[in-house]
Scaffold this active site. Structure first.
Site, short mmCIF file in Angstrom:
data_model
loop_
_atom_site.label_atom_id
_atom_site.label_comp_id
_atom_site.label_asym_id
_atom_site.label_seq_id
_atom_site.Cartn_x
_atom_site.Cartn_y
_atom_site.Cartn_z
N SER A 79 0.86 -1.19 0.00
CA SER A 79 0.00 0.00 0.00
C SER A 79 0.89 1.24 0.00
O SER A 79 2.11 1.13 0.09
CB SER A 79 -0.91 -0.03 1.22
OG SER A 79 -0.10 0.02 2.38
N ASP A 81 -7.82 10.68 -0.08
CA ASP A 81 -7.70 10.57 -1.55
C ASP A 81 -8.78 11.38 -2.27
O ASP A 81 -8.57 11.82 -3.39
CB ASP A 81 -7.83 9.11 -1.99
CG ASP A 81 -6.47 8.44 -2.06
OD1 ASP A 81 -5.45 9.15 -1.96
OD2 ASP A 81 -6.43 7.21 -2.21
N GLU A 125 -10.04 -8.19 2.84
CA GLU A 125 -11.17 -7.26 2.89
C GLU A 125 -11.49 -6.60 1.55
O GLU A 125 -12.56 -6.03 1.40
CB GLU A 125 -10.99 -6.22 4.00
CG GLU A 125 -9.84 -5.28 3.83
CD GLU A 125 -8.61 -5.74 4.60
OE1 GLU A 125 -8.33 -6.96 4.59
OE2 GLU A 125 -7.93 -4.89 5.19
N LYS A 150 10.91 -8.97 -9.46
CA LYS A 150 10.25 -10.19 -8.96
C LYS A 150 9.02 -9.92 -8.08
O LYS A 150 7.96 -10.52 -8.31
CB LYS A 150 11.27 -11.08 -8.23
CG LYS A 150 10.73 -12.44 -7.85
CD LYS A 150 10.42 -13.33 -9.05
CE LYS A 150 11.63 -14.10 -9.49
NZ LYS A 150 11.46 -14.80 -10.75
N LYS A 196 10.57 -7.47 -18.56
CA LYS A 196 10.32 -8.67 -17.75
C LYS A 196 8.88 -8.66 -17.24
O LYS A 196 8.19 -9.68 -17.29
CB LYS A 196 11.26 -8.68 -16.55
CG LYS A 196 12.52 -9.42 -16.80
CD LYS A 196 13.15 -9.76 -15.46
CE LYS A 196 14.45 -10.49 -15.69
NZ LYS A 196 15.31 -10.44 -14.53
N CYS A 206 -10.48 26.46 12.22
CA CYS A 206 -11.42 25.72 13.05
C CYS A 206 -11.03 25.81 14.52
O CYS A 206 -11.35 26.80 15.17
CB CYS A 206 -11.55 24.28 12.54
SG CYS A 206 -13.08 23.52 13.12
N GLY A 262 -8.29 26.53 15.57
CA GLY A 262 -7.43 27.73 15.60
C GLY A 262 -8.23 29.01 15.78
O GLY A 262 -7.73 30.01 16.29
N GLN A 273 -11.21 28.93 17.54
CA GLN A 273 -11.70 28.83 18.93
C GLN A 273 -10.60 29.22 19.92
O GLN A 273 -10.85 29.92 20.91
CB GLN A 273 -12.20 27.41 19.19
CG GLN A 273 -13.38 27.05 18.28
CD GLN A 273 -13.82 25.59 18.40
OE1 GLN A 273 -13.25 24.81 19.15
NE2 GLN A 273 -14.86 25.23 17.66
N HIS A 298 -12.90 24.90 7.43
CA HIS A 298 -11.62 24.32 6.99
C HIS A 298 -11.37 24.79 5.56
O HIS A 298 -11.61 24.04 4.61
CB HIS A 298 -11.67 22.79 7.04
CG HIS A 298 -11.63 22.26 8.43
ND1 HIS A 298 -10.46 22.13 9.14
CD2 HIS A 298 -12.62 21.88 9.27
CE1 HIS A 298 -10.71 21.67 10.34
NE2 HIS A 298 -12.03 21.51 10.44
N GLU A 323 -8.79 24.99 3.94
CA GLU A 323 -7.79 24.18 3.22
C GLU A 323 -8.45 23.13 2.34
O GLU A 323 -7.87 22.69 1.34
CB GLU A 323 -6.81 23.53 4.22
CG GLU A 323 -7.38 22.44 5.13
CD GLU A 323 -8.05 22.98 6.41
OE1 GLU A 323 -8.39 24.18 6.45
OE2 GLU A 323 -8.25 22.18 7.35
N1 GLN Z 1 -12.72 20.46 18.44
C1 GLN Z 1 -13.37 21.59 17.86
C2 GLN Z 1 -14.86 21.36 17.67
O1 GLN Z 1 -15.31 20.25 17.70
C3 GLN Z 1 -12.72 21.97 16.55
C4 GLN Z 1 -12.89 20.94 15.49
C5 GLN Z 1 -11.90 21.06 14.39
O2 GLN Z 1 -10.89 21.75 14.51
N2 GLN Z 1 -12.17 20.39 13.28
O3 GLN Z 1 -15.60 22.28 17.48
#
Ligand code: GLN
Length: 601
Positions: free
Chosen positions: A43, A101, A180, A220, A254, A417, A419, A421, A546, A548
């Site tokens: 893998s 992925d 599996e 091989k 081969k 996220c 970050g 809070q 998020h 990203e």
């Molecule tokens: N733990 C935080 C929440 O549940 C932030 C979640 C996160 O960063 N994806 O709100």
């Protein structure tokens, strides 16, 4: 076109034998072609990267493509998986928590995917067991073959109908020989027979070892493992050989001979310095031509479109290659040893760096090691800092210390996220003087829960389980940093995965001390973006989302672009294509070059 022979095969199977071959309404055998990618030897060969690169070079030719990953584990989704062991949990716009992925496919194909693009054994078995209870197997004993394999075939055909794609790319998880995944292999074997010739293309990804003691490549292990695929009834049409260096002709010969695959269909797929170079490598080797030929798709391709798509993509590659200005971004995290747990952030930094002319280097900072004494030294020389998403209380002290330091020392900051809070807690404690301000995730009984679980909001907007998952709109306040970054749009959409939120009870005190909530849910009192005014900090922005997850090479995410640009300004450099507020023109130009996405309903 469905031929008579295809119809008779399917008719025969479904009516006269006990084999279960579900044909969803509206499915036309032969209309959709399938490319199936198997992994052999081991893998971690980059099946997703390979499969998405191959899908991209067909997409460039004007074919519509859609991927599906068949994952062998019994979890229904990736939501409960530990990113430390399995890599990041990627979240789709419809809220599906899936394998990383899927992020590779979205970035490579510049296309939003849905839950139809991700199937696990957990989903397959749940669905079979539900059907059994409903009596839908007409009194038969329910078996791996034909019922479980039938469910897999049904998923593939349903995706074909919903996506209206010309080609469905099926990535089978794990490695040939794994118990599996064996039934997935059996399902595609059966289905290739049912769909008839020229509708299935089997591609085996294999690995060519090069032990340093021998100083040469050996075939091989690849040969033996390809035999396992033969034993499962699959004779691959194409073999792609993974290796660190280009696979030499002798080794490919081969493999060709022992696997019975013509030499011109045995390709080298060696390491590249960016995954975005792989499509061109596959095209250079002629893999696209081989697939088109095997699937009889030659008449459907559009050469002028291909030329244009290549130019757009090569534009990105040139920007990436020309981005030489080193910029170091610190990521303050928990799982700092595992790059895969932050895969999308690393990609977003690469995309943003390319448009700004920066070669982004990441400094991993373990939050558990950070304290007031060493924070100055730990974050010295950083162009910018990211506190990424996270769960639980471990390392929170270090994250709070880091955010205080970047706020006070005016180091560019992007909070993702968790970050965001952390930024709210830090501001509450150190600027607003709210004693004991915390999150109920960290301290369930804290006196001032500035971040809290708000069940009534979950009730309104939550999806499934107990997280707020998937894409949600964000109303952007005019004349803010967020508004400038998002090219003065008043509504944008990002993806979310969280349980806790800013407690609205504390909004007025936070705002009165200068914190700006520049992005909110248009429907509910959910704070989605915060920032400090530009007069007080060069770049301090955080989001409950998020971002990203929606960054693409052809659509760099504005909050990341803003971070890199701010880091460069801090170093006294104005980046080439990105002016102070954001390179809206370049971003819009990239966006307009997006590929059309198949409609997934
Ligand atoms: N733990 C935080 C929440 O549940 C932030 C979640 C996160 O960063 N994806 O709100």
């Amino acid at each position: 076109m469905t031929t008579d022979s295809q119809l008779s095969r399917i008719g025969q199977i479904s009516e006269e034998t006990e084999f279960f071959t579900p044909m969803p309404a509206g499915y036309k055998p032969g209309r959709t072609k399938y490319v199936v990618v198997f992994g052999t030897v081991m893998s971690g060969l980059g099946k997703g990267i390979f499969s998405s690169s191959l899908a991209k070079i067909l997409q460039d030719k004007g074919l519509s493509v859609t991927p599906i990953k068949l994952e062998g584990y019994l979890n229904r989704d990736s939501g409960t998986l530990n990113p430390f062991r399995h890599g990041e949990v990627f979240v789709l716009d419809d809220g599906m928590e899936c394998d990383m992925d899927l992020g590779t496919y979205e970035r490579m194909l510049n296309q939003d995917l849905s839950r139809l693009n991700f199937t696990t054994s957990g989903q397959i078995f749940s669905s079979v067991l539900e059907k059994e209870r409903e009596g839908r197997y007409l009194g038969r004993d329910v078996q791996m073959i034909p019922h479980v394999t039938g469910e897999v075939k049904l998923r593939l055909r349903e995706l074909a109908i919903a996506s209206e794609a010309d080609v469905v790319f099926v990535e089978i998880g794990g490695t040939v020989g794994d118990v599996e995944n064996a039934y997935f292999i059996e399902a595609v074997r059966e289905m290739s027979y049912e769909e008839g010739p020229s509708n299935f293309c089997f591609v085996a990804l294999t690995y060519v070892v090069a032990p340093s003691a021998l100083g040469e490549q050996k075939s091989k292990p690849a040969q033996l493992n390809l035999k396992l695929l033969n034993a499962a009834g699959i004779h691959p049409h194409i073999i792609a050989c993974r290796a660190s260096a280009p696979v030499n002709k002798k080794v490919r010969e081969k493999i060709a001979l022992f696997a019975n695959v013509p030499m011109e269909r045995v390709f080298s797929m060696h390491d590249c310095d960016s995954v975005y170079l792989i499509p061109e490598m596959l095209r250079g080797g002629g893999l696209d031509a081989a697939v088109l030929d095997l699937l009889a798709l030659d008449d459907k391709i559009d050469h002028s479109r291909e030329e244009q798509a290549r130019q757009v993509w090569n534009g990105y590659i040139q920007r990436y290659r020309g981005a030489t200005q080193p910029v170091t971004i610190g990521i303050i995290g928990k799982y700092t040893a595992v790059r895969d747990s932050y895969a999308s952030i690393l990609h977003a930094l690469e995309h943003a760096g390319a448009i700004c002319g920066a070669r982004v280097e990441v400094k991993w900072v373990d939050s558990a090691e950070l304290n007031e004494e060493n924070v100055g030294e730990g974050l010295a020389d950083l162009g910018g800092v990211i506190v990424p998403g996270g769960f639980g209380f471990r390392g929170v002290g270090g994250k709070l210390t880091a955010v205080r330091h970047v706020r006070e020392s005016k180091i560019p900051y992007l909070g993702l996220c968790y970050g965001m809070q952390i930024a709210v807690i830090e501001f509450s404690r150190n600027v607003c003087g709210i004693a004991g301000a915390s999150s109920t995730e960290i301290e369930p009984d804290c006196p001032n829960p500035v971040i809290d679980l708000l069940p009534e909001q979950k009730h309104i907007e939550g999806l499934g389980g107990n997280m707020r998952l998937g894409g949600f709109d964000i109303a952007i306040a005019p004349n803010t940093l967020a508004w400038e970054l998002f090219d003065r749009q008043s509504l944008v959409r990002l993806r979310f995965r969280h349980r806790y939120e800013v407690n609205p009870k504390y909004l007025s005190v936070l705002e009165s001390r200068g914190l700006v909530f520049s992005g909110r849910s248009p429907l509910h009192p959910i704070m989605q973006i915060l920032e400090l005014p530009r007069a007080t900090h060069p770049y301090f922005i955080a989001t409950q989302a998020h971002p990203e997850l929606s960054s693409r090479p052809l659509r760099p995410q504005p909050m990341f672009v803003g971070l890199i640009a701010a880091a460069m300004r801090k170093m006294g450099i104005v980046c080439s294509s990105f002016q102070s507020r954001g390179d809206s023109a370049a971003i819009a130009e990239s966006e307009s070059q997006m590929h059309p996405a198949p409609n997934l309903g």
